[in-house]
Scaffold this active site. Sequence first.
Site, PDB file in Angstrom:
ATOM      1  N   TYR A  79      -6.849 -16.664  27.179  1.00  0.00           N
ATOM      2  CA  TYR A  79      -7.490 -15.611  27.958  1.00  0.00           C
ATOM      3  C   TYR A  79      -6.533 -14.441  28.185  1.00  0.00           C
ATOM      4  O   TYR A  79      -6.923 -13.387  28.631  1.00  0.00           O
ATOM      5  CB  TYR A  79      -7.940 -16.145  29.320  1.00  0.00           C
ATOM      6  CG  TYR A  79      -9.330 -16.709  29.336  1.00  0.00           C
ATOM      7  CD1 TYR A  79     -10.422 -15.863  29.206  1.00  0.00           C
ATOM      8  CD2 TYR A  79      -9.558 -18.063  29.507  1.00  0.00           C
ATOM      9  CE1 TYR A  79     -11.709 -16.370  29.236  1.00  0.00           C
ATOM     10  CE2 TYR A  79     -10.849 -18.573  29.535  1.00  0.00           C
ATOM     11  CZ  TYR A  79     -11.918 -17.720  29.407  1.00  0.00           C
ATOM     12  OH  TYR A  79     -13.188 -18.218  29.450  1.00  0.00           O
ATOM     13  N   HIS A 111     -25.614 -18.233  28.705  1.00  0.00           N
ATOM     14  CA  HIS A 111     -24.330 -18.696  29.238  1.00  0.00           C
ATOM     15  C   HIS A 111     -23.196 -17.895  28.607  1.00  0.00           C
ATOM     16  O   HIS A 111     -22.827 -18.138  27.471  1.00  0.00           O
ATOM     17  CB  HIS A 111     -24.216 -20.206  28.952  1.00  0.00           C
ATOM     18  CG  HIS A 111     -22.838 -20.762  29.042  1.00  0.00           C
ATOM     19  ND1 HIS A 111     -22.453 -21.907  28.387  1.00  0.00           N
ATOM     20  CD2 HIS A 111     -21.743 -20.340  29.694  1.00  0.00           C
ATOM     21  CE1 HIS A 111     -21.196 -22.159  28.631  1.00  0.00           C
ATOM     22  NE2 HIS A 111     -20.733 -21.225  29.419  1.00  0.00           N
ATOM     23  N   PRO A 162     -17.502 -14.799  23.758  1.00  0.00           N
ATOM     24  CA  PRO A 162     -17.370 -13.999  22.538  1.00  0.00           C
ATOM     25  C   PRO A 162     -15.932 -13.540  22.262  1.00  0.00           C
ATOM     26  O   PRO A 162     -15.522 -13.451  21.113  1.00  0.00           O
ATOM     27  CB  PRO A 162     -18.279 -12.801  22.810  1.00  0.00           C
ATOM     28  CG  PRO A 162     -19.316 -13.333  23.724  1.00  0.00           C
ATOM     29  CD  PRO A 162     -18.608 -14.327  24.595  1.00  0.00           C
ATOM     30  N   LEU A 163     -15.165 -13.288  23.318  1.00  0.00           N
ATOM     31  CA  LEU A 163     -13.777 -12.851  23.097  1.00  0.00           C
ATOM     32  C   LEU A 163     -12.994 -13.886  22.302  1.00  0.00           C
ATOM     33  O   LEU A 163     -12.169 -13.548  21.469  1.00  0.00           O
ATOM     34  CB  LEU A 163     -13.105 -12.602  24.460  1.00  0.00           C
ATOM     35  CG  LEU A 163     -11.640 -12.156  24.443  1.00  0.00           C
ATOM     36  CD1 LEU A 163     -11.475 -10.870  23.681  1.00  0.00           C
ATOM     37  CD2 LEU A 163     -11.117 -11.990  25.859  1.00  0.00           C
ATOM     38  N   GLN A 164     -13.280 -15.148  22.540  1.00  0.00           N
ATOM     39  CA  GLN A 164     -12.533 -16.192  21.852  1.00  0.00           C
ATOM     40  C   GLN A 164     -13.179 -16.655  20.546  1.00  0.00           C
ATOM     41  O   GLN A 164     -12.499 -17.175  19.687  1.00  0.00           O
ATOM     42  CB  GLN A 164     -12.370 -17.415  22.759  1.00  0.00           C
ATOM     43  CG  GLN A 164     -11.198 -17.338  23.707  1.00  0.00           C
ATOM     44  CD  GLN A 164     -11.554 -16.579  24.961  1.00  0.00           C
ATOM     45  OE1 GLN A 164     -12.720 -16.445  25.293  1.00  0.00           O
ATOM     46  NE2 GLN A 164     -10.562 -16.061  25.649  1.00  0.00           N
ATOM     47  N   GLU A 183     -19.878 -31.382  29.067  1.00  0.00           N
ATOM     48  CA  GLU A 183     -19.204 -30.786  27.929  1.00  0.00           C
ATOM     49  C   GLU A 183     -18.131 -31.736  27.426  1.00  0.00           C
ATOM     50  O   GLU A 183     -17.903 -31.872  26.235  1.00  0.00           O
ATOM     51  CB  GLU A 183     -18.576 -29.471  28.397  1.00  0.00           C
ATOM     52  CG  GLU A 183     -17.679 -28.823  27.392  1.00  0.00           C
ATOM     53  CD  GLU A 183     -17.225 -27.465  27.887  1.00  0.00           C
ATOM     54  OE1 GLU A 183     -17.111 -27.280  29.105  1.00  0.00           O
ATOM     55  OE2 GLU A 183     -16.979 -26.607  27.052  1.00  0.00           O
ATOM     56  N   HIS A 186     -24.096 -26.659  28.165  1.00  0.00           N
ATOM     57  CA  HIS A 186     -23.439 -27.621  27.255  1.00  0.00           C
ATOM     58  C   HIS A 186     -24.218 -28.920  27.013  1.00  0.00           C
ATOM     59  O   HIS A 186     -24.839 -29.079  25.995  1.00  0.00           O
ATOM     60  CB  HIS A 186     -22.004 -27.937  27.668  1.00  0.00           C
ATOM     61  CG  HIS A 186     -21.109 -26.747  27.575  1.00  0.00           C
ATOM     62  ND1 HIS A 186     -20.975 -26.046  26.414  1.00  0.00           N
ATOM     63  CD2 HIS A 186     -20.359 -26.108  28.491  1.00  0.00           C
ATOM     64  CE1 HIS A 186     -20.148 -25.034  26.620  1.00  0.00           C
ATOM     65  NE2 HIS A 186     -19.764 -25.039  27.879  1.00  0.00           N
ATOM     66  N   ASP A 219     -21.166 -18.179  25.237  1.00  0.00           N
ATOM     67  CA  ASP A 219     -20.067 -18.684  26.050  1.00  0.00           C
ATOM     68  C   ASP A 219     -18.891 -17.701  26.159  1.00  0.00           C
ATOM     69  O   ASP A 219     -18.704 -17.093  27.195  1.00  0.00           O
ATOM     70  CB  ASP A 219     -19.605 -20.048  25.520  1.00  0.00           C
ATOM     71  CG  ASP A 219     -18.852 -20.832  26.574  1.00  0.00           C
ATOM     72  OD1 ASP A 219     -18.522 -20.251  27.613  1.00  0.00           O
ATOM     73  OD2 ASP A 219     -18.608 -22.038  26.370  1.00  0.00           O
ATOM     74  N   ALA A 239      -4.887 -20.395  27.960  1.00  0.00           N
ATOM     75  CA  ALA A 239      -3.831 -19.412  27.745  1.00  0.00           C
ATOM     76  C   ALA A 239      -4.328 -18.271  26.863  1.00  0.00           C
ATOM     77  O   ALA A 239      -3.823 -17.156  26.928  1.00  0.00           O
ATOM     78  CB  ALA A 239      -2.619 -20.076  27.116  1.00  0.00           C
TER      79      ALA A 239
END
Length: 662
Positions: free
Chosen positions: A279, A202, A551-553, A475, A494, A549, A277
């Site tokens: 993102y 995911h 990785p950027l965050q 979730e 989730h 889920d 936000a």
Amino acid sequence: MLEVDDADIVPHFQRVAISGEDTSGVPLEDLREASVALVKALSIREKYMSMAMQSFPRTTHRFLHSVQKGTLLRPSRDSTDLYHPINPPSTNDPFQCDFIQDGGFRMKPVGGVMYVYRDEEALLNNQPLDFPYPKLAEFLSDQNIMFALMSDGPMKSFSFRRLAYLSSKYKLHTLLNELRESASQKEVPHRDFYNVRKVDTHVHASSCMNQKHLLRFIKSKVKHRPDDLVCKGKDGAEMSLLQVFESLNLSAYDLSVDMLDVHADRNTFHRFDKFNAKYNPVGESRLREIFIKTDNYNGGKYFADILKEVMDDLEESKYQNAEYRLSIYGRSTSEWDKLAKWAVDHHVYSDNVRWLIQVPRLYDVYKSNNLVKNFQELLDNIFLPLFEVTNDPKTHPQLHAFLNHVSGFDSVDDESKAENTMFDKDSPLPENWASLENPPYAYYLYYMYANIISLNHFRRERGLNTFVLRPHCGEAGPIHHLITGFMLAENISHGLLLRKSPVLEYLYYLAQVGIAMSPLSNNSLFLNYHRNPLLEYLSRGLLVSLSSDDPLQFHFTKEPLMEEYSIAAQVWKLSSVDMCELARNSVFMSGFTHLVKRHWLGPNYTKEGVAGNDMSRSNVPDIRVGFRFETFLEELSNIFQSVKGFAADMNEDGDVTANGQK
Ligand SMILES: *[C@@H]1O[C@H](CO)[C@@H](O)[C@H](O)[C@H]1NC(C)=O
Ligand SMILES: *[C@@H]1O[C@H](CO)[C@@H](O)[C@H](O)[C@H]1NC(C)=O
Ligand SMILES: *[C@@H]1O[C@H](CO)[C@@H](O)[C@H](O)[C@H]1NC(C)=O
Ligand SMILES: *[C@@H]1O[C@H](CO)[C@@H](O)[C@H](O)[C@H]1NC(C)=O
Ligand SMILES: [Zn+2]
């Protein structure tokens, strides 16, 4: 007890056995009542899975069959190949494929579901092809049955006790067999946790790179391609990348990870709005538009480039694979063609990656912006192109090629948003759903599911690959989302809220519904890490896997999936056996094709129990697999035996007293 395939392959280990007649710990009448209810719930799921050509565990199926002969639909699971008829050969061009002739079919939505007609005449005579799917009334009545089961007292206490038993049994098992398990791992040459296959089950494609990677990528584009025309400014003039940065008063040198500000932090806890936000790099939707969209002024070139870098990293690591989610919104019918054009033109492909299509539940937003008239229009935008391309691939050649690599659909959005209505018989049909209100979760899922069934029948008839439904579910928000998931979804992402409903958790266990969990992401959003139920689910034998889920965050390194495993192992003291079991689960529940899974898990992987485990590939000891399967059989026989006893009593005198005696 039913026979087990290849029952002679039984590993030697210390077994935990409970002696005595009645081992459930609840009064006999409660046991019977709960068992009947559980069997009912399982048969509902089996019906929905087999209609949709999705999988259902063979053992549970056999037990069900033993109590209700003749009432079941065709057996599921046995013919895994059938569900994935197309295994695109990994030739030089993965987007090269055969084109079948125009089938001359016609299609039309009826009550929210796309019907297929043999030809124009059949359409005029209103004679659709017979693609059976659960009609609305049937779904609603099954949903009511499920609701009633969930709140049934004996069922709750029974499930709660069984789950507690499963946890304790696993603890004893580890206590007694830990050394044996790890010794048997050491006996397998070559294989270790690093070189077993694992799938990130995911991940959202738009945030599959980490923040440092995105930063590096942006800087290098500004430096090396400042003159690329990337968007239109307010005055309608084309802007180059350099001009965009000048207009933001940014220089490539200034840019830092802190300025990018895409990482989730303390402020995002329980705040999905703030999280969304994040993102936007530098809080600028324009940068997001330029760098992480497939459909923008430069044809999604940058997004394709960075995605290919991420996929190169996966290929380099060889044993890591991922299932990325790409978005289809349903705002217009051209979205599919644009997405496919993006993938094919930029050659966005890797053997290590499968695509899922995520559909955000945003009808209310499109409606208030006048992008769609009613819910039916959204469904048409999503599904009509898929039926068209199935009928005649030449109408959307790139989409036809792209769909070979798509394994299913995901449904995404903030589940904690309030739902003002329930999905019941008073809900308007999609063509009449024209209010500003967003339909509830179950409504979205039912119509996606029904259309996917129809599409799957149609595609199978045409010899093409079929799709599964794997939504985000449980979730946050109301627990009944998990009921919908239990009925309609092949597996889910989730499932955190299962911990609040013993009945559902036990049912997810008995039906072995795959759950992709992301404890790090949920750490930032809704649930602190140490309270995440993953460990509990794993110990009870639910089919869970780890996924990253966003990785950027959430992640810091170039191997986000390894980061997940590593943190889980540290926090919960997972053994190498546990990690390999999670990895094996992840391959099992992933959408990679049958051939690929055979290669990764061994030729017999579809068999259940020890017979399906190839330790030289999975590195999971037969002892662990044997323990799981024996436990699973024991649970099922407990329940089904008491149902059978019940059924026998019924047959004898047609009437049963409370404790089942005459
Ligand atoms: C950019 O900087 C200039 C001069 O330093 C200033 O006048 C302008 O308002 C700034 N623009 C933005 C968008 O911050
Ligand atoms: C878990 O994390 C995912 C990833 O962002 C998020 O979408 C979801 O809302 C989170 N759910 C919970 C319950 O934390
Ligand atoms: C989950 O979905 C995939 C298809 O995407 C399927 O192959 C797999 O068997 C499913 N897993 C479970 C446990 O249902
Ligand atoms: C797969 O099953 C067959 C038949 O049961 C058996 O002969 C074969 O050795 C098995 N292969 C592996 C790799 O376990
Ligand atoms: Zn997600």
